[in-house]
Write a protein that holds these residues in place. Structure first.
Motif, short mmCIF file in Angstrom:
data_model
loop_
_atom_site.label_atom_id
_atom_site.label_comp_id
_atom_site.label_asym_id
_atom_site.label_seq_id
_atom_site.Cartn_x
_atom_site.Cartn_y
_atom_site.Cartn_z
N GLN A 1 -1.62 -7.83 -39.78
CA GLN A 1 -2.69 -7.94 -40.77
C GLN A 1 -2.28 -8.80 -41.95
O GLN A 1 -3.12 -9.47 -42.56
CB GLN A 1 -3.09 -6.55 -41.25
N VAL A 2 -0.99 -8.79 -42.28
CA VAL A 2 -0.49 -9.64 -43.38
C VAL A 2 -0.74 -11.10 -43.04
O VAL A 2 -1.27 -11.87 -43.86
CB VAL A 2 1.01 -9.38 -43.63
N GLY A 3 -0.33 -11.51 -41.84
CA GLY A 3 -0.52 -12.90 -41.45
C GLY A 3 -1.98 -13.30 -41.41
O GLY A 3 -2.37 -14.35 -41.95
N PHE A 4 -2.80 -12.47 -40.78
CA PHE A 4 -4.23 -12.77 -40.72
C PHE A 4 -4.86 -12.71 -42.11
O PHE A 4 -5.76 -13.49 -42.43
CB PHE A 4 -4.93 -11.79 -39.79
N GLY A 5 -4.37 -11.77 -42.92
CA GLY A 5 -4.95 -11.61 -44.26
C GLY A 5 -4.73 -12.84 -45.12
O GLY A 5 -5.61 -13.26 -45.88
N LEU A 6 -3.54 -13.43 -45.02
CA LEU A 6 -3.25 -14.63 -45.82
C LEU A 6 -4.14 -15.78 -45.40
O LEU A 6 -4.59 -16.57 -46.23
CB LEU A 6 -1.77 -15.02 -45.65
N ALA A 7 -4.41 -15.89 -44.10
CA ALA A 7 -5.28 -16.96 -43.61
C ALA A 7 -6.75 -16.64 -43.83
O ALA A 7 -7.60 -17.54 -43.74
CB ALA A 7 -5.03 -17.20 -42.12
N GLY A 8 -7.05 -15.36 -44.12
CA GLY A 8 -8.44 -14.94 -44.19
C GLY A 8 -9.26 -15.66 -45.24
O GLY A 8 -10.44 -15.98 -45.01
N GLY A 9 -8.66 -15.93 -46.41
CA GLY A 9 -9.40 -16.62 -47.46
C GLY A 9 -9.80 -18.02 -47.06
O GLY A 9 -10.94 -18.46 -47.30
N ILE A 10 -8.87 -18.74 -46.43
CA ILE A 10 -9.16 -20.10 -45.98
C ILE A 10 -10.22 -20.09 -44.89
O ILE A 10 -11.17 -20.88 -44.91
CB ILE A 10 -7.87 -20.77 -45.47
N ILE A 11 -10.05 -19.21 -43.91
CA ILE A 11 -11.01 -19.14 -42.81
C ILE A 11 -12.40 -18.79 -43.32
O ILE A 11 -13.40 -19.39 -42.90
CB ILE A 11 -10.54 -18.11 -41.77
N THR A 12 -12.46 -17.84 -44.23
CA THR A 12 -13.75 -17.41 -44.78
C THR A 12 -14.44 -18.53 -45.54
O THR A 12 -15.66 -18.70 -45.45
CB THR A 12 -13.55 -16.19 -45.69
N ASP A 13 -13.66 -19.31 -46.29
CA ASP A 13 -14.25 -20.43 -47.02
C ASP A 13 -14.68 -21.56 -46.10
O ASP A 13 -15.71 -22.21 -46.33
CB ASP A 13 -13.25 -20.96 -48.06
N ARG A 14 -13.92 -21.81 -45.04
CA ARG A 14 -14.25 -22.92 -44.14
C ARG A 14 -15.43 -22.59 -43.23
O ARG A 14 -16.34 -23.42 -43.05
CB ARG A 14 -13.01 -23.26 -43.28
N LEU A 15 -15.42 -21.42 -42.63
CA LEU A 15 -16.47 -21.07 -41.67
C LEU A 15 -17.68 -20.42 -42.33
O LEU A 15 -18.76 -20.40 -41.74
CB LEU A 15 -15.91 -20.12 -40.60
N GLY A 16 -17.49 -19.87 -43.51
CA GLY A 16 -18.56 -19.12 -44.15
C GLY A 16 -18.38 -17.63 -43.90
O GLY A 16 -17.76 -17.20 -42.93
#
Length: 432
Positions: free
Chosen positions: A65-80
């Motif tokens: 979850q740490v790894g996915f969590g760090l990427a989560g902000g970028i993914i959320t901004d890029r994909l919506g």
């Protein structure tokens, strides 16, 4: 004109747009994961895993979850917010449920734990989808409704108990995991069709379009500065981390201590989260709204930590009977559930609300992703530690959670940062 007197019920009825879509689809959790979670740890034990392995899996899941969590902000901004929630709910829940359903040994559970870590991406995007277009004064109530929806899901627990009683633990749990995969898929499609991209989501999608992932990752340096400069965000981060650690230990080992230490029959295990959830719903519609209407939530947070601590102490103090669970065992467990339903419910709602209330709104997704990463990093070791402690004595994990809750009490008492939001107070017209 008749007006709904209960403020929480009124908020539920008057929700519109994305908050309504997120809150109103949440009860489907009750027909999916909530049916099987009470059996997750004892299912692992039935397949030959040991306490230490169960604790290790909990820690590995948190690290994922740490790894996915760090990427989560970028993914959320890029994909919506909307698309991210849909795609990563499939990855985080549908796929792991199928792995759990056909699990044969430790390695199946390991694979499922690693993939399930994607839940931190969708948790971030789902939070943004739910609150970004909501009124700030509604945020604490929205999170209260989310907790109520999750608690109501436990009312379906007798379905799981009946399956276990009729088919036995292992085949029943496998059926429940397959059911969870199907129902979660329905929930994902329904939420996607009912929701719309948020205003801030559209802004962030436009702002990140054409930027490389590395450039977006580098942007976390500025986001980290925002987080470190905000005393309120740091306090919210600490409260959420302590709450996450306690929740991790309870979610992994509460059923184990009830089954293996207090000798509660397996078929009765789902009724304990059901009772806890029913009590929590009652509290959320009666006492909790009265305690969270103040501008400053410090007293409510202290109360949440204190009552949850009392529940953990009671659980540790219950004497084990060699001949099986007795009437006094169930009486003490009932008291424990009463205290936990109030304390844990308060802490869930307040920890989520404090993070949302203190966050920088322009950078909500990345700040919340960074916060969730820190929360997971802080909570991750407690899965392995509690598994090691449980291997020594099944009550030791709850001595650990008691210490964590004491730390939370002290932290809130000496380092509190007010939100200073008058909109948190309930207007007199809503309580008249």
């Amino acid at each position: 004109m008749n007006r709904t007197r209960n403020p929480l019920w009124r908020t539920f009825v008057e929700l519109r747009g994305n908050p309504r879509a997120c809150v109103w689809t949440e009860p489907l959790w009750g027909l999916s994961m909530a049916l099987v979670l009470p059996y997750a740890s004892v299912f692992m034990l039935a397949l030959g895993l040991h306490d230490e392995q169960i604790g290790l899996l909990a820690t590995i899941a948190m690290i994922s979850q740490v790894g996915f969590g760090l990427a989560g902000g970028i993914i959320t901004d890029r994909l919506g917010r909307r698309a991210t929630t849909a795609w990563f709910d499939v990855i985080a829940w549908v796929i792991p449920c199928l792995l759990w359903a056909f699990a044969e040994n430790f390695w199946f559970f390991l694979a499922a734990s690693l993939v399930n870590g994607a839940m931190q991406v969708t948790q971030n995007s789902w939070d943004c989808l739910m609150v970004e277009d909501a009124e700030r004064g509604q945020i604490t109530r929205i999170y209260s409704l989310v907790k109520v929806a999750a608690d109501c899901s436990a009312l379906f627990a007798p379905i799981a108990a009946l399956l276990v009683a009729q088919l036995g633990l292992e085949p029943a749990v496998r059926i429940l995991y397959i059911n969870a995969a199907i129902v979660m898929a329905v929930k994902i499609v329904w939420l996607y069709l009912w929701s719309r991209e948020t205003r801030q989501g559209e802004i962030r999608m436009a702002a990140t379009r054409g930027h490389s992932v590395w450039r977006l990752l580098a942007g976390y340096r500025g986001v980290l500065g925002l987080l470190l400069r905000s005393r309120g965000s740091l306090l919210a981060l600490a409260v959420a981390a302590l709450t996450a650690a306690v929740t991790l230990v309870n979610g992994t080992f509460w059923q184990v201590v009830a089954s293996q230490h207090l000798n509660v029959p397996d078929a009765l295990l789902p009724f304990f989260p059901m009772a806890r959830s029913v009590l929590s719903v009652i509290f959320f519609f009666t006492l909790i709204p009265l305690l969270t209407t103040a501008v400053d939530l410090r007293r409510a947070t202290l109360l949440g930590f204190g009552v949850h601590l009392a529940g953990q102490v009671v659980l540790v103090a219950i004497p084990a009977s060699a001949g099986g669970a007795t009437a006094s065992t169930y009486a003490f467990l009932g008291l424990c559930l009463l205290l936990d339903s109030f304390g844990a419910g308060m802490l869930f709602m307040l920890s989520e609300s404090l993070v949302a209330l203190h966050v920088d709104e322009a950078e909500r997704s990345r700040v919340m992703a960074l916060q969730r990463t820190c929360i997971m990093l802080a909570a991750a070791p407690f899965g392995w530690i509690s598994g090691w402690l449980s291997g020594i004595d099944r009550t030791y994990p709850f001595m650990l959670t008691s210490v964590l809750l004491v730390i939370g009490l002290v932290l809130v008492a000496v380092r509190w940062v007010p939100t200073h939001l008058g909109t948190e107070a309930v207007p007199a017209s809503e309580t008249a």
